[in-house]
Design a protein around this motif. Structure first.
Motif, PDB file in Angstrom:
ATOM      1  N   GLU A 143       0.536  -1.137  -0.032  1.00 24.00           N
ATOM      2  CA  GLU A 143       0.346  -0.212  -0.226  1.00 24.00           C
ATOM      3  C   GLU A 143       0.627   0.724  -0.161  1.00 24.00           C
ATOM      4  OE1 GLU A 143      -3.034   2.299  -0.140  1.00 24.00           O
ATOM      5  OE2 GLU A 143      -3.390   0.415   0.148  1.00 24.00           O
ATOM      6  N   SER A 144       2.086   1.014   0.543  1.00 22.24           N
ATOM      7  CA  SER A 144       2.703   2.436   0.664  1.00 22.24           C
ATOM      8  C   SER A 144       3.501   2.581  -0.828  1.00 22.24           C
ATOM      9  CB  SER A 144       4.107   2.201   1.745  1.00 22.24           C
ATOM     10  OG  SER A 144       4.589   0.861   1.236  1.00 22.24           O
ATOM     11  N   ILE A 145       3.807   1.706  -1.485  1.00 17.85           N
ATOM     12  CA  ILE A 145       4.094   2.435  -2.598  1.00 17.85           C
ATOM     13  C   ILE A 145       3.294   2.226  -3.983  1.00 17.85           C
ATOM     14  CG2 ILE A 145       6.372   1.460  -2.562  1.00 17.85           C
ATOM     15  CD1 ILE A 145       5.245  -0.664  -3.772  1.00 17.85           C
ATOM     16  N   ALA A 146       1.268   2.217  -4.038  1.00 17.15           N
ATOM     17  CA  ALA A 146       0.900   1.691  -4.738  1.00 17.15           C
ATOM     18  C   ALA A 146       0.618   3.144  -5.299  1.00 17.15           C
ATOM     19  CB  ALA A 146      -0.458   1.046  -4.049  1.00 17.15           C
ATOM     20  N   ASP A 147      -0.025   4.332  -5.144  1.00 14.71           N
ATOM     21  CA  ASP A 147       0.345   5.868  -5.815  1.00 14.71           C
ATOM     22  C   ASP A 147       1.112   5.547  -6.870  1.00 14.71           C
ATOM     23  OD1 ASP A 147      -2.569   5.755  -4.587  1.00 14.71           O
ATOM     24  OD2 ASP A 147      -1.878   7.039  -3.000  1.00 14.71           O
ATOM     25  N   ALA A 148       2.194   5.265  -6.302  1.00 17.52           N
ATOM     26  CA  ALA A 148       3.120   6.329  -7.355  1.00 17.52           C
ATOM     27  C   ALA A 148       3.549   4.543  -8.786  1.00 17.52           C
ATOM     28  CB  ALA A 148       4.839   6.120  -6.914  1.00 17.52           C
ATOM     29  N   GLU A 151       0.646   5.363 -10.595  1.00 17.07           N
ATOM     30  CA  GLU A 151       1.101   6.290 -12.134  1.00 17.07           C
ATOM     31  C   GLU A 151       1.972   5.967 -13.488  1.00 17.07           C
ATOM     32  OE1 GLU A 151       2.887   9.381  -9.822  1.00 17.07           O
ATOM     33  OE2 GLU A 151       0.876   9.786  -8.639  1.00 17.07           O
ATOM     34  N   ARG A 152       2.554   5.083 -12.665  1.00 18.01           N
ATOM     35  CA  ARG A 152       3.495   4.789 -13.911  1.00 18.01           C
ATOM     36  C   ARG A 152       2.656   3.070 -14.969  1.00 18.01           C
ATOM     37  NH1 ARG A 152       7.389   4.411 -10.007  1.00 18.01           N
ATOM     38  NH2 ARG A 152       6.842   2.446  -9.241  1.00 18.01           N
ATOM     39  N   TRP A 153       2.448   2.831 -14.491  1.00 15.49           N
ATOM     40  CA  TRP A 153       1.132   2.000 -15.098  1.00 15.49           C
ATOM     41  C   TRP A 153      -0.332   2.376 -15.757  1.00 15.49           C
ATOM     42  CZ3 TRP A 153      -0.291  -3.181 -10.830  1.00 15.49           C
ATOM     43  CH2 TRP A 153       0.955  -3.619 -10.597  1.00 15.49           C
ATOM     44  N   PHE A 154      -0.913   3.181 -15.654  1.00 11.10           N
ATOM     45  CA  PHE A 154      -1.603   3.441 -16.274  1.00 11.10           C
ATOM     46  C   PHE A 154      -2.492   4.883 -16.509  1.00 11.10           C
ATOM     47  CE2 PHE A 154      -3.855   0.107 -13.759  1.00 11.10           C
ATOM     48  CZ  PHE A 154      -3.792  -0.414 -14.796  1.00 11.10           C
ATOM     49  N   THR A 155      -2.539   5.988 -17.385  1.00 14.69           N
ATOM     50  CA  THR A 155      -2.556   7.048 -18.058  1.00 14.69           C
ATOM     51  C   THR A 155      -3.829   7.714 -16.411  1.00 14.69           C
ATOM     52  OG1 THR A 155      -4.655   6.350 -19.379  1.00 14.69           O
ATOM     53  CG2 THR A 155      -2.422   6.807 -20.259  1.00 14.69           C
ATOM     54  N   ARG A 156      -4.000   9.023 -17.049  1.00 14.29           N
ATOM     55  CA  ARG A 156      -4.515   9.268 -15.929  1.00 14.29           C
ATOM     56  C   ARG A 156      -6.076  10.201 -16.051  1.00 14.29           C
ATOM     57  NH1 ARG A 156      -2.241  14.518 -14.032  1.00 14.29           N
ATOM     58  NH2 ARG A 156      -1.461  14.503 -14.456  1.00 14.29           N
ATOM     59  N   ARG A 157      -6.332   9.385 -17.606  1.00 14.81           N
ATOM     60  CA  ARG A 157      -7.222   9.478 -17.828  1.00 14.81           C
ATOM     61  C   ARG A 157      -8.259   8.214 -17.421  1.00 14.81           C
ATOM     62  NH1 ARG A 157     -10.082   8.885 -24.022  1.00 14.81           N
ATOM     63  NH2 ARG A 157     -12.464   9.292 -23.341  1.00 14.81           N
ATOM     64  N   PHE A 158      -7.387   6.610 -17.588  1.00 14.34           N
ATOM     65  CA  PHE A 158      -7.524   5.404 -16.927  1.00 14.34           C
ATOM     66  C   PHE A 158      -7.723   5.699 -15.270  1.00 14.34           C
ATOM     67  CE2 PHE A 158      -7.929   1.401 -15.656  1.00 14.34           C
ATOM     68  CZ  PHE A 158      -8.377   0.748 -16.538  1.00 14.34           C
ATOM     69  N   GLU A 163     -13.102   1.595 -13.840  1.00 20.09           N
ATOM     70  CA  GLU A 163     -12.293   1.021 -14.189  1.00 20.09           C
ATOM     71  C   GLU A 163     -10.887   0.856 -12.955  1.00 20.09           C
ATOM     72  OE1 GLU A 163     -12.209  -0.543 -18.774  1.00 20.09           O
ATOM     73  OE2 GLU A 163     -12.652   1.459 -18.411  1.00 20.09           O
ATOM     74  N   PHE A 164     -10.248   1.919 -13.181  1.00 22.33           N
ATOM     75  CA  PHE A 164      -9.136   1.984 -12.514  1.00 22.33           C
ATOM     76  C   PHE A 164      -8.988   1.024 -10.862  1.00 22.33           C
ATOM     77  CE2 PHE A 164      -6.658   4.048  -9.183  1.00 22.33           C
ATOM     78  CZ  PHE A 164      -5.392   3.419  -9.435  1.00 22.33           C
ATOM     79  N   ARG A 168      -6.088  -1.630  -8.896  1.00 20.73           N
ATOM     80  CA  ARG A 168      -5.944  -1.217  -7.099  1.00 20.73           C
ATOM     81  C   ARG A 168      -5.267  -1.926  -6.498  1.00 20.73           C
ATOM     82  NH1 ARG A 168      -4.766   2.139  -2.495  1.00 20.73           N
ATOM     83  NH2 ARG A 168      -3.617   3.589  -2.578  1.00 20.73           N
ATOM     84  N   ASN A 169      -6.792  -2.200  -6.207  1.00 24.61           N
ATOM     85  CA  ASN A 169      -6.946  -4.163  -5.415  1.00 24.61           C
ATOM     86  C   ASN A 169      -5.661  -5.114  -5.293  1.00 24.61           C
ATOM     87  OD1 ASN A 169      -9.140  -2.273  -4.408  1.00 24.61           O
ATOM     88  ND2 ASN A 169     -10.600  -3.316  -4.994  1.00 24.61           N
ATOM     89  N   MET A 170      -6.125  -5.145  -6.894  1.00 24.30           N
ATOM     90  CA  MET A 170      -5.007  -6.036  -6.694  1.00 24.30           C
ATOM     91  C   MET A 170      -3.342  -5.823  -6.131  1.00 24.30           C
ATOM     92  SD  MET A 170      -4.039  -8.234 -10.600  1.00 24.30           S
ATOM     93  CE  MET A 170      -5.762  -8.320 -11.192  1.00 24.30           C
ATOM     94  N   LEU A 171      -3.222  -4.757  -7.026  1.00 26.43           N
ATOM     95  CA  LEU A 171      -1.508  -4.334  -6.633  1.00 26.43           C
ATOM     96  C   LEU A 171      -1.773  -4.518  -5.295  1.00 26.43           C
ATOM     97  CD1 LEU A 171       1.167  -4.259  -6.636  1.00 26.43           C
ATOM     98  CD2 LEU A 171       0.091  -1.247  -7.139  1.00 26.43           C
TER      99      LEU A 171
END
Length: 262
Positions: A143-148, A151-158, A163-164, A168-171
Motif C-alpha cells: 500500500e505504501s508504494i501503490a500510488d506511485a 501512476e506508471r501503470w495507467f494513464t491519468r484518464r484511466f 475501471e481503475f 489498485r486492489n489487485m496490487l
C-alpha cells in the motif's frame, strides 16, 4: 482452479482453449496475478491453448520466504510448462514476466519457439532503486508504494475511471513477501548478454505512457535480437492490454500469424 506441485513451490495456473490448440503462455507483471489477462483473451483468435499462472508470491501460488532469484522464476516457468505439456510455445512476458521470457528463451529452445517482450527490458532500474523499494514495502506494505506504481501503470484518464479501482486492489493485496521476493529478482537481473545471443522470432511491445519501462528502453532490448519486431501502443501505460485490449490483441495476433503459429 489448478495447482502445480513443483517440489519447492506450488503454482496456481489456468489453461484456456482446446487441447490441441497452438500453445501460448502469458506471464504477468510484479504485483498482479493471472486475472490481469482476463480482458485480453476475448480479443484473441480461437484455436489457442493459453497457459496463465500466478508467479511465486502472487495470487494463489505459494509465497516462499524472500528473496527470490530470477533463476528460480525461470525454473518455475520451465517446470510449469513441462508439467502442463506446453512445448514449442510462444511465450508472452510482461515486465518481470518479460525477464522470465528472456531467461527461458535462452535456456529452453524446445519450450519457447518465439517470444514477446511486453513492457520490459533486459535490465529494469538499478539495484539501489529496487532495494529502496523493497525496504519501503517491508516497512509499510505494498500500500505504501501503490500510488506511485499505479501512476506508471495507467494513464491519468484511466485512473480517473470506474475501471481503475480493481487494479489498485489487485496490487495492494499482493503479499509483502511475494512483492519483495520478486523485486529482489528484478534487482539482480541484467540479461543484456544472454538476450543479445537469442536467435528466435521476437516481438517487443511498448506503450507511449509507460512510466516503468518507457518505449526507448523496450526498443533497446528488442533491438538486441537480430530480425526482431517492435510495436508501440499509444495512449496506454505499463499494462497496455488493459487500456487498449483490442489493439494489443491485434499486434499479438499479427505476430502469431507471421510465425505460422495460428
Amino acid at each position: 482452479m489448478h495447482m502445480a506441485d513443483l517440489g519447492d513451490v506450488r503454482l496456481h495456473y489456468r489453461i484456456d482453449g482446446p487441447d490441441a490448440g497452438a500453445p501460448l503462455v502469458l506471464a504477468n507483471a510484479l504485483g498482479t496475478d493471472l486475472r490481469v489477462w482476463d480482458g485480453l483473451l476475448p480479443h484473441l483468435p480461437e484455436g489457442l491453448r493459453i497457459l496463465r499462472y500466478d508467479m511465486r508470491g502472487h495470487g494463489l501460488s505459494d509465497c516462499p520466504e524472500p528473496p527470490y532469484s530470477m533463476g528460480a522464476l525461470v525454473r518455475d516457468a520451465e517446470r510449469l510448462m513441462e508439467h502442463t505439456g506446453f512445448h514449442d510455445a510462444v511465450f508472452v512476458g510482461l515486465s518481470i514476466g518479460g525477464m522470465v521470457a528472456q531467461g527461458l528463451s535462452a535456456k529452453r529452445h524446445d519450450l519457447v519457439r518465439a517470444a514477446v517482450l511486453s513492457n520490459t527490458a533486459a535490465k529494469i532500474g538499478t539495484r539501489q532503486i529496487w532495494e529502496a523499494r523493497i525496504a519501503e514495502v517491508e516497512t509499510g506494505g505494498v500500500e505504501s508504494i501503490a500510488d506511485a506504481v499505479l501512476e506508471r501503470w495507467f494513464t491519468r484518464r484511466f485512473r480517473a475511471s470506474e475501471e481503475f479501482r480493481p487494479w489498485r486492489n489487485m496490487l495492494t493485496r499482493t503479499p509483502t513477501k511475494g512483492y519483495a521476493g520478486c523485486a529482489a529478482a528484478v534487482a539482480g537481473t541484467d540479461f543484456m548478454t544472454p538476450t543479445s545471443g537469442l536467435r528466435l522470432p521476437l516481438l517487443g511491445i511498448a506503450a507511449s505512457e509507460d512510466g516503468s519501462t518507457p518505449p526507448d528502453l523496450v526498443r533497446e532490448t528488442t533491438d538486441l535480437v537480430p530480425g526482431s519486431q517492435f510495436a508501440l501502443i499509444r495512449g496506454a501505460g505499463h499494462l497496455p492490454f488493459i487500456e487498449r485490449p483490442a489493439e494489443y490483441a491485434q499486434v499479438l495476433t499479427d505476430f502469431l500469424k507471421s510465425q505460422g503459429h495460428i
